[in-house]
Design a protein around this motif. Structure first.
Motif, mmCIF file in Angstrom:
data_model
loop_
_atom_site.group_PDB
_atom_site.id
_atom_site.type_symbol
_atom_site.label_atom_id
_atom_site.label_comp_id
_atom_site.label_asym_id
_atom_site.label_seq_id
_atom_site.Cartn_x
_atom_site.Cartn_y
_atom_site.Cartn_z
ATOM 1 N N PHE A 1 0.829 -1.210 0.000
ATOM 2 C CA PHE A 1 0.000 0.000 0.000
ATOM 3 C C PHE A 1 0.861 1.255 0.000
ATOM 4 N N GLU A 2 1.810 1.319 0.920
ATOM 5 C CA GLU A 2 2.666 2.505 1.012
ATOM 6 C C GLU A 2 3.448 2.703 -0.289
ATOM 7 N N THR A 3 3.930 1.607 -0.872
ATOM 8 C CA THR A 3 4.709 1.688 -2.116
ATOM 9 C C THR A 3 3.847 2.114 -3.290
ATOM 10 N N ILE A 4 2.659 1.514 -3.417
ATOM 11 C CA ILE A 4 1.767 1.829 -4.534
ATOM 12 C C ILE A 4 1.292 3.271 -4.458
ATOM 13 N N VAL A 5 0.929 3.723 -3.267
ATOM 14 C CA VAL A 5 0.480 5.113 -3.101
ATOM 15 C C VAL A 5 1.596 6.076 -3.478
ATOM 16 N N GLU A 6 2.806 5.768 -3.051
ATOM 17 C CA GLU A 6 3.941 6.624 -3.412
ATOM 18 C C GLU A 6 4.125 6.669 -4.921
ATOM 19 N N MET A 7 3.995 5.530 -5.601
ATOM 20 C CA MET A 7 4.153 5.477 -7.058
ATOM 21 C C MET A 7 3.045 6.246 -7.772
ATOM 22 N N ILE A 8 1.818 6.167 -7.255
ATOM 23 C CA ILE A 8 0.702 6.895 -7.868
ATOM 24 C C ILE A 8 0.961 8.396 -7.833
ATOM 25 N N TYR A 9 1.361 8.888 -6.662
ATOM 26 C CA TYR A 9 1.625 10.325 -6.547
ATOM 27 C C TYR A 9 2.869 10.736 -7.345
ATOM 28 N N LYS A 10 3.808 9.841 -7.494
ATOM 29 C CA LYS A 10 5.059 10.182 -8.165
ATOM 30 C C LYS A 10 4.934 10.162 -9.676
ATOM 31 N N TYR A 11 4.188 9.169 -10.215
ATOM 32 C CA TYR A 11 4.177 8.969 -11.660
ATOM 33 C C TYR A 11 2.850 9.305 -12.352
ATOM 34 N N TYR A 12 1.749 9.335 -11.624
ATOM 35 C CA TYR A 12 0.451 9.474 -12.293
ATOM 36 C C TYR A 12 -0.311 10.733 -11.912
ATOM 37 N N ILE A 13 0.087 11.403 -10.847
ATOM 38 C CA ILE A 13 -0.596 12.629 -10.443
ATOM 39 C C ILE A 13 0.430 13.758 -10.435
ATOM 40 N N PRO A 14 0.326 14.690 -11.380
ATOM 41 C CA PRO A 14 1.336 15.750 -11.490
ATOM 42 C C PRO A 14 1.303 16.738 -10.333
ATOM 43 N N THR A 15 0.173 16.852 -9.657
ATOM 44 C CA THR A 15 0.034 17.801 -8.560
ATOM 45 C C THR A 15 0.587 17.215 -7.268
ATOM 46 N N PRO A 16 1.374 17.969 -6.513
ATOM 47 C CA PRO A 16 1.853 17.474 -5.211
ATOM 48 C C PRO A 16 0.697 17.054 -4.323
ATOM 49 N N LYS A 17 0.930 16.057 -3.507
ATOM 50 C CA LYS A 17 -0.142 15.509 -2.676
ATOM 51 C C LYS A 17 -0.800 16.572 -1.815
ATOM 52 N N ASP A 18 0.010 17.457 -1.218
ATOM 53 C CA ASP A 18 -0.573 18.441 -0.309
ATOM 54 C C ASP A 18 -1.421 19.481 -1.028
ATOM 55 N N GLN A 19 -1.417 19.455 -2.381
ATOM 56 C CA GLN A 19 -2.267 20.366 -3.145
ATOM 57 C C GLN A 19 -3.459 19.643 -3.772
#
Length: 366
Positions: free
Chosen positions: A246-264
């Motif tokens: 879970f932690e790895t997949i979530v990190e990959m989603i935010y890193k490669y598939y969502i251009p906006t930083p998580k906190d935004q």
């Protein structure tokens, strides 16, 4: 940043809990150092905030909870109760068919025929047989699993120190989740023993109220824990896979598939990521833990049985595959919903969602 400043920061990597309000832990620490602290009036109480505590807030600011405080762990424990208890109870019909396919494959040949047999023999009410021990057992397990995971993740990170905690974060996740699950399964085991027998032995008991004393009377209190070792064998690998993936997949989603930083990102998007990451993790969990799941069902229905007996009855192929397709659907949905509910609860009480992008070495120096 001098040594005294560093010592006040949590040793847990700040990327794990970046606030959805747009201020991550690191930014909050920088902001607090840049603004002069007001001098309290004589006799005025000094709160935690004046002592440099780290506080995360939800956008609506319903309240403030200091990270890693007793209130923080209590909130995570409550979120675990809600996420695991509700979801496991909701999939009781799937769990019931799966357990019967494992115990009596001649009668319950497939998923569709299994539902048909249950409907014919027990009616619609039969699909929710054992829901009470399921609700109570997995609520207790969820409390230990999520609450202690947050505790041990922080504890092992403190032992490792900031540099190694970030560098070896996967080992931190593995150690924290395994430690939490050992405790959680002790709470789950008695309820699981009753649940399996109620679901797979017609006429054994109506539910928890008469099933629990019946086992204690015939086998003693230890009879409730005879499935503990195979339960550990099923749940510890499952939970380790669940949290690390879970932690790895979530990190990959935010890193490669969502251009906006998580906190935004909006809270709804963050919760969608939590569900998606949880569902994918659940599929991996089901595959890893399925042989032990078959053993748990077998031992709770065969008094004095051994692993060798299970192997003769199920066979190696059956041990890995019997009931697996249904369990993939069940566990995938279950795990996705659990992470969604858990993170939704954290947002509701003013805490950030779980997971994020590991900062680079350059980011750490800024």
């Amino acid at each position: 940043m001098d040594l005294s400043d560093r010592s006040r920061q949590s040793l847990l990597p700040s990327f794990l809990y970046s606030s959805g309000s747009g201020l991550g832990i690191e930014r909050m620490m920088l902001a607090r150092r840049s603004v002069p602290k007001p001098v309290p009036a004589p006799g005025a109480p000094i709160g935690n905030a004046s002592m440099g505590s780290v506080v995360a807030q939800a956008p609506s600011e319903p309240g403030k909870i200091e990270l890693y405080s007793p209130m923080y762990y209590a909130a995570c424990t409550a979120g675990g109760i809600a996420s695991c208890g509700i979801t496991h109870t909701a999939v009781t019909p799937l769990d019931l068919v799966k357990c019967n396919m494992q115990i009596d494959p001649a009668k319950y040949k497939s998923i569709s025929s299994g539902f048909g047999v249950l409907l014919k023999e027990q009616g619609v009410r039969g699909f929710f047989r054992g829901w009470v021990p399921t609700l109570l057992g997995y609520s207790a397990q969820g409390a230990g699993k999520l609450g202690f995971y947050e505790f041990f993740k922080k504890y092992y990170s403190d032992i490792a120190g900031p540099e190694y905690a970030s560098k070896y974060k996967t080992l931190i996740y593995l150690a924290g989740s395994a430690s939490a699950e050992v405790i959680a399964d002790v709470a789950l085991c008695p309820f699981e023993a009753v649940k399996v027998r109620v679901q797979t032995q017609p006429g054994f008991a109506r539910g928890l109220s008469d099933g629990l004393p019946k086992i204690v009377k015939s086998e003693g209190a230890l009879g409730l824990y005879k499935g503990l070792v195979p339960l550990w064998g099923r749940q510890i690998p499952y939970t380790m896979m669940k949290f690390v993936s879970f932690e790895t997949i979530v990190e990959m989603i935010y890193k490669y598939y969502i251009p906006t930083p998580k906190d935004q990102c909006s809270k709804s998007l963050q919760l969608g990521v939590s569900f998606a990451g949880g569902y994918a993790a659940g599929i991996l969990c089901a595959i890893v833990s399925h042989p032990a799941d078959n053993l748990v069902s077998f031992f709770n229905n065969a008094k004095g049985a051994t692993v060798g007996d299970a192997m003769k009855k199920l066979g190696l192929w059956g041990l890995f595959t019997r009931g697996l397709p249904l369990r993939i659907v069940m566990v995938g949905t279950l795990t996705g919903a659990q992470w969604g509910i858990y993170d939704a609860f954290k947002v509701m009480v003013g805490l950030p969602t779980t997971g994020g992008i590991t900062p680079t070495e350059t980011d750490k120096k800024i």
